[in-house]
Design a protein around this motif. Structure first.
Motif, PDB file in Angstrom:
ATOM      1  N   MET A  46       0.845  -1.173   0.000  1.00 34.65           N
ATOM      2  CA  MET A  46       0.000   0.000   0.000  1.00 34.65           C
ATOM      3  C   MET A  46       0.889   1.234   0.000  1.00 34.65           C
ATOM      4  N   LEU A  47       0.563   2.184  -0.830  1.00 31.10           N
ATOM      5  CA  LEU A  47       1.334   3.416  -0.920  1.00 31.10           C
ATOM      6  C   LEU A  47       1.116   4.288   0.318  1.00 31.10           C
ATOM      7  N   LEU A  48       2.114   5.136   0.613  1.00 28.41           N
ATOM      8  CA  LEU A  48       1.998   6.024   1.772  1.00 28.41           C
ATOM      9  C   LEU A  48       0.779   6.924   1.667  1.00 28.41           C
ATOM     10  N   LEU A  49       0.486   7.405   0.481  1.00 24.32           N
ATOM     11  CA  LEU A  49      -0.685   8.263   0.293  1.00 24.32           C
ATOM     12  C   LEU A  49      -1.967   7.508   0.620  1.00 24.32           C
ATOM     13  N   GLU A  50      -2.038   6.247   0.218  1.00 27.20           N
ATOM     14  CA  GLU A  50      -3.214   5.436   0.530  1.00 27.20           C
ATOM     15  C   GLU A  50      -3.337   5.215   2.036  1.00 27.20           C
ATOM     16  N   MET A  51      -2.196   4.982   2.711  1.00 23.25           N
ATOM     17  CA  MET A  51      -2.221   4.813   4.158  1.00 23.25           C
ATOM     18  C   MET A  51      -2.657   6.104   4.835  1.00 23.25           C
ATOM     19  N   ALA A  52      -2.157   7.231   4.354  1.00 26.74           N
ATOM     20  CA  ALA A  52      -2.546   8.524   4.919  1.00 26.74           C
ATOM     21  C   ALA A  52      -4.047   8.741   4.754  1.00 26.74           C
ATOM     22  N   ASN A  53      -4.580   8.403   3.608  1.00 25.34           N
ATOM     23  CA  ASN A  53      -6.025   8.530   3.384  1.00 25.34           C
ATOM     24  C   ASN A  53      -6.813   7.606   4.295  1.00 25.34           C
ATOM     25  N   LEU A  54      -6.288   6.404   4.531  1.00 23.79           N
ATOM     26  CA  LEU A  54      -6.953   5.476   5.443  1.00 23.79           C
ATOM     27  C   LEU A  54      -6.989   6.041   6.856  1.00 23.79           C
ATOM     28  N   PHE A  55      -5.867   6.559   7.331  1.00 20.76           N
ATOM     29  CA  PHE A  55      -5.835   7.161   8.663  1.00 20.76           C
ATOM     30  C   PHE A  55      -6.805   8.343   8.744  1.00 20.76           C
ATOM     31  N   ASN A  56      -6.834   9.170   7.713  1.00 23.34           N
ATOM     32  CA  ASN A  56      -7.764  10.304   7.705  1.00 23.34           C
ATOM     33  C   ASN A  56      -9.211   9.829   7.755  1.00 23.34           C
ATOM     34  N   SER A  57      -9.518   8.731   7.089  1.00 19.86           N
ATOM     35  CA  SER A  57     -10.888   8.209   7.119  1.00 19.86           C
ATOM     36  C   SER A  57     -11.256   7.691   8.501  1.00 19.86           C
ATOM     37  N   LEU A  58     -10.245   7.337   9.311  1.00 20.06           N
ATOM     38  CA  LEU A  58     -10.476   6.892  10.690  1.00 20.06           C
ATOM     39  C   LEU A  58     -10.414   8.065  11.676  1.00 20.06           C
ATOM     40  N   ARG A  59     -10.431   9.283  11.141  1.00 17.56           N
ATOM     41  CA  ARG A  59     -10.382  10.530  11.925  1.00 17.56           C
ATOM     42  C   ARG A  59      -9.062  10.685  12.683  1.00 17.56           C
ATOM     43  N   LEU A  60      -7.992  10.232  12.057  1.00 17.01           N
ATOM     44  CA  LEU A  60      -6.638  10.446  12.563  1.00 17.01           C
ATOM     45  C   LEU A  60      -5.965  11.459  11.650  1.00 17.01           C
ATOM     46  N   MET A  61      -5.297  12.422  12.231  1.00 13.20           N
ATOM     47  CA  MET A  61      -4.596  13.447  11.443  1.00 13.20           C
ATOM     48  C   MET A  61      -3.166  12.997  11.199  1.00 13.20           C
TER      49      MET A  61
END
Length: 65
Positions: A1-16
């Motif tokens: 998984m790309l870092l951008l995809e991981m960042a988007n996943l964290f954002n979807s879990l309400r993590l900044m």
């Protein structure tokens, strides 16, 4: 998984996602505020050094770790 995809996943879990907190560009650090009945609001930091964890969370969204 790309870092951008991981960042988007964290954002979807309400993590900044907090870029630059980890000197290794392959790691992500995310933050959120944790609340409980017995404590005040506390800062919670998550450091993702396991790309498979983000894959696991994306594959099984109903599982709470």
């Amino acid at each position: 998984m790309l870092l951008l995809e991981m960042a988007n996943l964290f954002n979807s879990l309400r993590l900044m996602v907090c870029p630059g907190l980890d000197p290794n560009a392959n790691n992500l650090v995310a933050s959120t505020t944790f609340y409980s009945e017995s404590t005040r609001a506390m800062l919670c930091l998550v450091r993702d050094i396991f790309p498979s964890l983000a894959y696991y969370l994306a594959s099984y969204p109903d599982v709470c770790i």
